[in-house]
Motif scaffolding. Structure first.
Motif, PDB file in Angstrom:
ATOM      1  N   LYS A   1       0.841  -1.208   0.000  1.00  0.00           N
ATOM      2  CA  LYS A   1       0.000   0.000   0.000  1.00  0.00           C
ATOM      3  C   LYS A   1       0.874   1.255   0.000  1.00  0.00           C
ATOM      4  O   LYS A   1       2.072   1.182   0.322  1.00  0.00           O
ATOM      5  CB  LYS A   1      -0.903   0.006   1.231  1.00  0.00           C
ATOM      6  CG  LYS A   1      -0.111  -0.100   2.520  1.00  0.00           C
ATOM      7  CD  LYS A   1      -0.998  -0.053   3.749  1.00  0.00           C
ATOM      8  CE  LYS A   1      -1.584   1.316   3.937  1.00  0.00           C
ATOM      9  NZ  LYS A   1      -1.628   1.784   5.320  1.00  0.00           N
ATOM     10  N   VAL A   2       0.262   2.375  -0.347  1.00  0.00           N
ATOM     11  CA  VAL A   2       0.951   3.656  -0.186  1.00  0.00           C
ATOM     12  C   VAL A   2       0.987   3.957   1.311  1.00  0.00           C
ATOM     13  O   VAL A   2      -0.017   3.781   2.008  1.00  0.00           O
ATOM     14  CB  VAL A   2       0.213   4.784  -0.946  1.00  0.00           C
ATOM     15  CG1 VAL A   2       0.856   6.142  -0.652  1.00  0.00           C
ATOM     16  CG2 VAL A   2       0.228   4.518  -2.450  1.00  0.00           C
TER      17      VAL A   2
ATOM     18  N   ASP B   1       5.564   9.310  -3.896  1.00  0.00           N
ATOM     19  CA  ASP B   1       4.826   8.333  -3.079  1.00  0.00           C
ATOM     20  C   ASP B   1       5.768   7.318  -2.443  1.00  0.00           C
ATOM     21  O   ASP B   1       6.642   6.769  -3.121  1.00  0.00           O
ATOM     22  CB  ASP B   1       3.819   7.569  -3.956  1.00  0.00           C
ATOM     23  CG  ASP B   1       2.752   8.497  -4.510  1.00  0.00           C
ATOM     24  OD1 ASP B   1       2.189   9.277  -3.726  1.00  0.00           O
ATOM     25  OD2 ASP B   1       2.513   8.469  -5.728  1.00  0.00           O
TER      26      ASP B   1
ATOM     27  N   TRP C   1       5.775   3.677  -0.897  1.00  0.00           N
ATOM     28  CA  TRP C   1       5.006   2.426  -0.827  1.00  0.00           C
ATOM     29  C   TRP C   1       5.644   1.510   0.205  1.00  0.00           C
ATOM     30  O   TRP C   1       6.878   1.498   0.352  1.00  0.00           O
ATOM     31  CB  TRP C   1       5.029   1.720  -2.186  1.00  0.00           C
ATOM     32  CG  TRP C   1       4.181   2.361  -3.235  1.00  0.00           C
ATOM     33  CD1 TRP C   1       4.499   3.473  -3.974  1.00  0.00           C
ATOM     34  CD2 TRP C   1       2.885   1.934  -3.680  1.00  0.00           C
ATOM     35  NE1 TRP C   1       3.477   3.757  -4.855  1.00  0.00           N
ATOM     36  CE2 TRP C   1       2.477   2.827  -4.692  1.00  0.00           C
ATOM     37  CE3 TRP C   1       2.039   0.889  -3.328  1.00  0.00           C
ATOM     38  CZ2 TRP C   1       1.250   2.704  -5.361  1.00  0.00           C
ATOM     39  CZ3 TRP C   1       0.823   0.762  -3.976  1.00  0.00           C
ATOM     40  CH2 TRP C   1       0.442   1.663  -4.980  1.00  0.00           C
TER      41      TRP C   1
ATOM     42  N   TRP D   1      10.200   4.048  -3.133  1.00  0.00           N
ATOM     43  CA  TRP D   1       9.659   5.349  -3.528  1.00  0.00           C
ATOM     44  C   TRP D   1       9.296   5.338  -4.999  1.00  0.00           C
ATOM     45  O   TRP D   1      10.004   4.738  -5.817  1.00  0.00           O
ATOM     46  CB  TRP D   1      10.690   6.453  -3.286  1.00  0.00           C
ATOM     47  CG  TRP D   1      10.849   6.762  -1.836  1.00  0.00           C
ATOM     48  CD1 TRP D   1      11.695   6.163  -0.959  1.00  0.00           C
ATOM     49  CD2 TRP D   1      10.120   7.744  -1.091  1.00  0.00           C
ATOM     50  NE1 TRP D   1      11.531   6.704   0.292  1.00  0.00           N
ATOM     51  CE2 TRP D   1      10.586   7.669   0.237  1.00  0.00           C
ATOM     52  CE3 TRP D   1       9.120   8.671  -1.410  1.00  0.00           C
ATOM     53  CZ2 TRP D   1      10.075   8.506   1.241  1.00  0.00           C
ATOM     54  CZ3 TRP D   1       8.620   9.489  -0.414  1.00  0.00           C
ATOM     55  CH2 TRP D   1       9.095   9.410   0.899  1.00  0.00           C
TER      56      TRP D   1
ATOM     57  N   ILE E   1       2.580  -2.765  -7.522  1.00  0.00           N
ATOM     58  CA  ILE E   1       2.639  -1.301  -7.689  1.00  0.00           C
ATOM     59  C   ILE E   1       2.467  -0.964  -9.172  1.00  0.00           C
ATOM     60  O   ILE E   1       1.740  -0.028  -9.530  1.00  0.00           O
ATOM     61  CB  ILE E   1       3.978  -0.750  -7.133  1.00  0.00           C
ATOM     62  CG1 ILE E   1       4.028  -0.935  -5.613  1.00  0.00           C
ATOM     63  CG2 ILE E   1       4.164   0.715  -7.514  1.00  0.00           C
ATOM     64  CD1 ILE E   1       5.402  -0.722  -4.982  1.00  0.00           C
TER      65      ILE E   1
END
Ligand SMILES: CC(C)(COP(=O)(O)OP(=O)(O)OC[C@H]1O[C@@H](n2cnc3c(N)ncnc32)[C@H](O)[C@@H]1OP(=O)(O)O)[C@@H](O)C(=O)NCCC(=O)NCCS
Length: 222
Positions: free
Chosen positions: A61-62, A91, A93, A106, A153
């Protein structure tokens, strides 16, 4: 911004006194003489690619705010620097096993830090993102966590309209090169960076004419 005191404490905690002195010397030396070689890899998330599945019980997940702060556990990046990256539109993760973070990486969405790029930043093309700073906790390595996290992702990014994920890996980093290749990343260029007494030069050798051109155009010092 990480304060100087925080940086010193972090370095002492991580490397001990002897190690810290060696580290300070290495950093100072690198400002004068530095030689690095990286392979640039590329993944097209919408094209057919391997999709290794996350081992049972793991989820990707983020990261939320509380998880960003916990990233400090590996001492790879301070919480303040992580928050700055996020405020700049990037972001973080993570992969969780229960409540424990066992992997992080990242996704840089507009520009990514690259030693040797003009101003240290490589501006990305529209639809392109850069994967950086992947890290699996030492106890979780070798379980295929990183490749399966990147595959998940990539699924999310494809749905958001991303058509190219790039990442760079040190030529000598065998574990990382094996891991990215398991997720379907393909090598497209080799980047060499040399710094000698203030004079720097970056050179690109393309391995894939089409996808390597981006790196030659943006990074080659010629
Ligand atoms: C690179 C890295 C993210 C791979 O993560 P991972 O979740 O262990 O990925 P995998 O399980 O697919 O293992 C990849 C390779 O690591 C090596 N490996 C396997 N078990 C290992 C262990 N216990 N410890 C270290 N490396 C191991 C193997 O070469 C393996 O390839 P193989 O499965 O084809 O034999 C992880 O090794 C890591 O965090 N390294 C330190 C930070 C780093 O180098 N990051 C990448 C920067 S580009």
């Amino acid at each position: 911004m990480t304060s100087a005191v925080e940086r010193v404490q972090r370095t002492l905690r991580r490397y001990g006194l002897g190690g810290a002195v060696g580290r300070v010397w290495a950093v100072a030396r690198a400002r004068v003489v530095l030689s690095e070689e990286h392979v640039w890899y590329c993944l097209e998330p919408n094209a057919p690619r391997p999709k290794p599945r996350l081992p049972d019980g793991l989820r990707v997940k983020v990261a939320e705010r509380a998880e960003v702060a916990r990233l400090d556990q590996w001492e790879t990046l301070s919480t303040a620097s992580a928050e700055t990256r996020i405020s700049e539109g990037n972001d973080l993760w993570v992969v969780l096993e229960g409540a424990q973070i066992i992997f992080s990486c990242w996704i840089f969405n507009r520009a990514t830090p690259v030693v040797g790029a003009p101003d240290g930043l490589l501006t990305l093309d529209p639809g392109m993102v850069c994967l950086e700073d992947s890290f699996t906790g030492a106890a979780a390595r070798g379980r295929g966590v990183a490749p399966s996290a990147w595959a998940a992702i990539a699924d999310t990014l494809a749905a958001e309209g991303v058509d190219r994920i790039i990442t760079k890996v040190g030529v000598e980093n065998v574990a990382s090169r094996r891991a990215v290749e398991k997720a379907g990343f393909e090598p497209v260029a080799v980047m060499r960076f040399r710094r000698r007494f203030g004079v720097s030069r970056t050179s690109i050798r393309t391995l894939d004419e089409g996808r390597g051109r981006f790196f030659a155009r943006r990074l080659d010092s010629v």
